[in-house]
Design an enzyme around this catalytic site. Structure first.
Site, mmCIF file in Angstrom:
data_model
loop_
_atom_site.group_PDB
_atom_site.id
_atom_site.type_symbol
_atom_site.label_atom_id
_atom_site.label_comp_id
_atom_site.label_asym_id
_atom_site.label_seq_id
_atom_site.Cartn_x
_atom_site.Cartn_y
_atom_site.Cartn_z
ATOM 1 N N HIS A 95 -6.552 3.476 -0.614
ATOM 2 C CA HIS A 95 -6.076 2.093 -0.748
ATOM 3 C C HIS A 95 -7.293 1.179 -0.913
ATOM 4 C CE1 HIS A 95 -4.262 -1.767 0.064
ATOM 5 N NE2 HIS A 95 -3.091 -1.205 -0.168
ATOM 6 N N GLU A 97 -8.014 -1.560 0.277
ATOM 7 C CA GLU A 97 -8.545 -2.124 1.527
ATOM 8 C C GLU A 97 -9.436 -1.102 2.233
ATOM 9 O OE1 GLU A 97 -4.722 -3.427 2.971
ATOM 10 O OE2 GLU A 97 -4.693 -4.866 1.323
ATOM 11 N N GLY A 173 -1.511 -9.031 -2.160
ATOM 12 C CA GLY A 173 -1.411 -10.085 -1.144
ATOM 13 C C GLY A 173 -1.732 -11.470 -1.673
ATOM 14 N N SER A 208 1.819 -7.551 -4.835
ATOM 15 C CA SER A 208 2.729 -8.706 -4.802
ATOM 16 C C SER A 208 4.101 -8.423 -5.417
ATOM 17 C CB SER A 208 2.085 -9.932 -5.458
ATOM 18 O OG SER A 208 0.941 -10.333 -4.728
HETATM 19 P P1 13P Z 1 1.336 -6.799 -1.265
HETATM 20 O O1 13P Z 1 2.684 -6.312 -1.745
HETATM 21 O O2 13P Z 1 1.391 -7.541 0.013
HETATM 22 O O3 13P Z 1 0.596 -7.511 -2.355
HETATM 23 O O4 13P Z 1 0.475 -5.468 -0.938
HETATM 24 C C1 13P Z 1 0.392 -4.463 -1.872
HETATM 25 C C2 13P Z 1 -0.265 -3.296 -1.254
HETATM 26 O O5 13P Z 1 -1.450 -3.306 -0.999
HETATM 27 C C3 13P Z 1 0.570 -2.130 -0.918
HETATM 28 O O6 13P Z 1 -0.215 -1.041 -0.569
#
Ligand code: 13P
Length: 247
Positions: A95, A97, A173, A208
């Site tokens: 991911h 992140e 996000g 999103s």
């Molecule tokens: P959002 O849907 O909050 O943009 O996050 C996407 C995401 O990172 C799912 O792993």
């Protein structure tokens, strides 16, 4: 066409109680016979509680992260086998992140992918470019390199047996979604990279996704479902999105 999936990544949100409540609401939903497979990814510490709630449901469980090591002196880590033991079927690897905030390299992501598959988990390999990389027209190159790193370690066939999620970092996000065309273009390039062996590989879009934009995204020929963050934290919204994935 890949098997349709809808995945909810809860990220680092909620208490044990709220996790149980959300899983309970989802598990009470009467899914149609041919509905898509739904997977939820709670925070690791709530996995056991959610696993109990999902025991007799048709919702699958996944973890957001896994160690690349099988066992041993790795303080703070959780192995793929431990996740299987808790009832997980899937795990997210790579991911953005994890890559950006925790510095996971393509090599580490590939090793996590291998550890997951060796233990019998289905990895969902996340790939995607930053805003700067998109502005520099490097999107296709970045995504191809992220996938190649895993192919180099485990081989093409193993990658084709997993799930790949395209999640442009600039869309995560932010409320800014890739247009259906932008997303489809990258999914088509991934499909081409996988070749014949990837004809049936499930490719997800994430970034999103909400009930307003999901239908158009999921209609694209190479998009088999979604990996949803924020909108998966509310049962009705997530169930609405799930219904838009064509089974
Ligand atoms: P959002 O849907 O909050 O943009 O996050 C996407 C995401 O990172 C799912 O792993």
């Amino acid at each position: 066409m890949g098997k349709p999936l809808i995945a909810g990544n809860w990220k680092m949100h909620g208490t044990a109680e709220s996790a149980r409540n959300l899983a309970t609401q989802l598990s009470h939903h009467k899914f149609q016979e041919n509905a898509v497979e739904m997977i939820i990814f709670p925070p690791l510490v709530h996995i056991s509680a959610v696993s109990d709630v999902l025991a007799n449901s048709r919702i699958s469980l996944g973890a957001q992260n896994v160690s690349q090591y099988p066992n041993g002196a790795y303080t703070g880590e959780v192995s793929a086998e431990m996740l299987v033991d808790q009832g997980c079927k899937y795990v997210l690897v790579g991911h953005s992140e994890r890559r950006v905030v925790f510095g996971e390299s393509d090599q580490t992501v590939a090793e996590k992918f291998r550890a997951a598959q060796n233990a019998g988990l289905i990895p969902i390999l996340c790939v995607g470019e930053s805003l700067k990389q998109r502005q520099q027209d490097a999107t296709f190159e970045v995504v191809a390199k992220q996938i190649s790193a895993v192919i180099d370690l485990v081989g093409l066939d193993k990658v084709c047996q997993s799930v790949i999620a395209y999640e442009p970092i600039w869309a995560i996000g932010t409320g800014e979604t890739a247009s259906p065309e932008q997303a489809q273009d990258v999914h088509a390039a991934i499909r081409t990279q996988l070749g014949e062996a990837g004809r049936l590989t499930t490719l997800l879009y994430g970034g999103s996704v909400n009930k307003g934009n999901a239908a158009e995204l999921f209609k694209q020929p190479d998009i088999n479902g979604g990996l949803v963050g924020g909108a998966s934290l509310e049962a009705d919204e997530f169930l609405n999105i799930a219904q838009l994935v064509e089974a």
